[in-house]
Design a protein around this motif. Sequence first.
Motif, PDB file in Angstrom:
ATOM      1  N   GLY A  15      60.561 126.022  20.495  1.00 52.01           N
ATOM      2  CA  GLY A  15      60.965 127.370  20.873  1.00 52.01           C
ATOM      3  C   GLY A  15      59.956 128.037  21.789  1.00 52.01           C
ATOM      4  N   ALA A  16      60.247 129.282  22.141  1.00 46.56           N
ATOM      5  CA  ALA A  16      59.377 130.001  23.076  1.00 46.56           C
ATOM      6  C   ALA A  16      57.987 130.231  22.500  1.00 46.56           C
ATOM      7  CB  ALA A  16      60.021 131.330  23.458  1.00 46.56           C
ATOM      8  N   ILE A  17      57.919 130.813  21.308  1.00 45.50           N
ATOM      9  CA  ILE A  17      56.628 131.081  20.677  1.00 45.50           C
ATOM     10  C   ILE A  17      55.937 129.777  20.302  1.00 45.50           C
ATOM     11  CG2 ILE A  17      55.468 132.092  18.675  1.00 45.50           C
ATOM     12  CD1 ILE A  17      56.392 134.217  20.558  1.00 45.50           C
ATOM     13  N   GLY A  18      56.653 128.898  19.612  1.00 45.02           N
ATOM     14  CA  GLY A  18      56.073 127.625  19.201  1.00 45.02           C
ATOM     15  C   GLY A  18      55.642 126.789  20.383  1.00 45.02           C
ATOM     16  N   GLY A  19      56.430 126.795  21.440  1.00 47.99           N
ATOM     17  CA  GLY A  19      56.071 126.040  22.624  1.00 47.99           C
ATOM     18  C   GLY A  19      54.810 126.564  23.278  1.00 47.99           C
ATOM     19  N   ALA A  20      54.671 127.878  23.335  1.00 48.98           N
ATOM     20  CA  ALA A  20      53.464 128.479  23.916  1.00 48.98           C
ATOM     21  C   ALA A  20      52.232 128.096  23.113  1.00 48.98           C
ATOM     22  CB  ALA A  20      53.613 130.001  23.967  1.00 48.98           C
ATOM     23  N   ILE A  87      51.428 125.603  11.470  1.00 40.12           N
ATOM     24  CA  ILE A  87      51.995 126.930  11.699  1.00 40.12           C
ATOM     25  C   ILE A  87      53.506 126.810  11.785  1.00 40.12           C
ATOM     26  CG2 ILE A  87      51.629 126.708  14.206  1.00 40.12           C
ATOM     27  CD1 ILE A  87      51.308 129.824  14.207  1.00 40.12           C
ATOM     28  N   ASN A  88      54.201 127.724  11.128  1.00 36.43           N
ATOM     29  CA  ASN A  88      55.655 127.729  11.092  1.00 36.43           C
ATOM     30  C   ASN A  88      56.167 128.942  11.857  1.00 36.43           C
ATOM     31  OD1 ASN A  88      58.391 128.034  10.438  1.00 36.43           O
ATOM     32  ND2 ASN A  88      58.139 127.171   8.396  1.00 36.43           N
ATOM     33  N   VAL A  89      56.790 128.698  13.008  1.00 37.26           N
ATOM     34  CA  VAL A  89      57.371 129.786  13.797  1.00 37.26           C
ATOM     35  C   VAL A  89      58.878 129.572  13.967  1.00 37.26           C
ATOM     36  CG1 VAL A  89      55.294 130.479  15.022  1.00 37.26           C
ATOM     37  CG2 VAL A  89      56.631 128.582  15.909  1.00 37.26           C
ATOM     38  N   ILE A  90      59.482 128.907  12.977  1.00 33.93           N
ATOM     39  CA  ILE A  90      60.936 128.736  12.988  1.00 33.93           C
ATOM     40  C   ILE A  90      61.593 130.110  12.968  1.00 33.93           C
ATOM     41  CG2 ILE A  90      62.915 127.891  11.678  1.00 33.93           C
ATOM     42  CD1 ILE A  90      61.389 125.614  12.850  1.00 33.93           C
ATOM     43  N   ALA A  91      62.561 130.334  13.842  1.00 33.21           N
ATOM     44  CA  ALA A  91      63.234 131.624  13.916  1.00 33.21           C
ATOM     45  C   ALA A  91      63.974 131.930  12.621  1.00 33.21           C
ATOM     46  CB  ALA A  91      64.204 131.643  15.093  1.00 33.21           C
ATOM     47  N   ASP A  92      63.912 133.176  12.207  1.00 30.16           N
ATOM     48  CA  ASP A  92      64.601 133.589  10.992  1.00 30.16           C
ATOM     49  C   ASP A  92      66.078 133.841  11.273  1.00 30.16           C
ATOM     50  OD1 ASP A  92      62.258 133.677   9.313  1.00 30.16           O
ATOM     51  OD2 ASP A  92      61.663 135.458  10.424  1.00 30.16           O
ATOM     52  N   ALA A  93      66.905 133.561  10.270  1.00 35.02           N
ATOM     53  CA  ALA A  93      68.355 133.731  10.416  1.00 35.02           C
ATOM     54  C   ALA A  93      68.730 135.187  10.182  1.00 35.02           C
ATOM     55  CB  ALA A  93      69.084 132.828   9.425  1.00 35.02           C
ATOM     56  N   ALA A 110      69.581 137.071   4.217  1.00 40.68           N
ATOM     57  CA  ALA A 110      69.417 135.788   4.912  1.00 40.68           C
ATOM     58  C   ALA A 110      68.013 135.572   5.464  1.00 40.68           C
ATOM     59  CB  ALA A 110      70.458 135.652   6.016  1.00 40.68           C
ATOM     60  N   PRO A 111      67.437 136.527   6.232  1.00 36.36           N
ATOM     61  CA  PRO A 111      66.098 136.287   6.762  1.00 36.36           C
ATOM     62  C   PRO A 111      65.023 136.281   5.682  1.00 36.36           C
ATOM     63  CG  PRO A 111      66.782 138.523   7.265  1.00 36.36           C
ATOM     64  CD  PRO A 111      67.984 137.808   6.721  1.00 36.36           C
ATOM     65  N   VAL A 112      65.283 136.966   4.570  1.00 37.89           N
ATOM     66  CA  VAL A 112      64.313 136.977   3.472  1.00 37.89           C
ATOM     67  C   VAL A 112      64.302 135.613   2.792  1.00 37.89           C
ATOM     68  CG1 VAL A 112      63.611 138.087   1.325  1.00 37.89           C
ATOM     69  CG2 VAL A 112      64.709 139.443   3.136  1.00 37.89           C
ATOM     70  N   VAL A 113      65.480 135.169   2.366  1.00 36.89           N
ATOM     71  CA  VAL A 113      65.589 133.915   1.623  1.00 36.89           C
ATOM     72  C   VAL A 113      65.190 132.725   2.483  1.00 36.89           C
ATOM     73  CG1 VAL A 113      67.182 132.371   0.423  1.00 36.89           C
ATOM     74  CG2 VAL A 113      67.359 134.848   0.099  1.00 36.89           C
TER      75      VAL A 113
END
Length: 251
Positions: A15-20, A87-93, A110-113
Amino acid sequence: MLLAGRNAIIYGGGGAIGGAMARAYGRAGARVFLAGRTPATLSAVASEIRAAGGSADTAVVDTLDEHAVEEHAAAVVAAAGRIDVAINVIADADVQGTPVLDMAVEDYLAPVVQSVRSKFITSRAAGRHMVRQGGGVLLFFGGAGDPPRDFHLGGLQAGFAAVEHLRRQLAVELGAHGVRVLTLRTGGVPEVIPADVPGRAAIEASITGQTLLGRPATLKDAGNLAVFAASDLARTLTGTALNMTCGAMLD
C-alpha cells in the motif's frame, strides 16, 4: 546505514503507507519482507527496492488468519535468522461519511474488531520470535486523537484507541525481553487519499489547516520516521507514540 543487517516485516507493504516505509527501510539497509493480500502491489514495491540496490521478499498473507501469519513469521526466521522489526499498516475496514446515529452496529465495529485482530495476530507472531532472540521493535501506525468536527469517521478512531492500548500492554510485557513497542501517530497523510474521493480537496485542506506548521506529513516523512523508530537512535523509546502530526495533535 541505520538498519544495515536487520530484517523487517511490513504487513501491508504493497500500500501507499507500507510501500513508503518499505522503500525507506530498503534505503536504510534492511532486508524487507513485504506481506499482504495483493501480489501485484507487493511485487511492484519489491521491484523498486531491488532496483535501488535493496533486498526485498514478498508473501501473500491474510493478517486476519493467525495460522498464515505464524507460518510466514517462521518462514522469515528460517530465511533470515531473525525478525528485527515488524509493522502492520493494513488498512482498516472502516465505513466513513455516515453519522454515528445512522450507522449499523456492524459498520461501526468493523474497524475496531478487524484492526485489533490483525494487529494482535501480527504482533504476537513477530513478538514471540523477538522474545526468543532477546530484542526487536514492534511498530503501529495511527494513534488516538480527538474526533474531527468536519467529517464522520465512524469507528475508525475507536479502533485506533483500542490498538493504542494493545501497544501499551505489549510494551509493558515485552520490555524486559528487549522489545520496544511504538506508535507512529498520524494526523493524516493527504497523499494517500484517492483522487476520486468526493470532497478530497476539503479533506486535504482540513488536515493541513489543523497543523501548526501549515503543512501535513508526507509519505516520505512516514518512511523516515519509521526508520528512526526502528533504529538504535531510538533505543530509549518504548511504550509511547512518536507524534508526526505537524502539531495537529499536542502532547
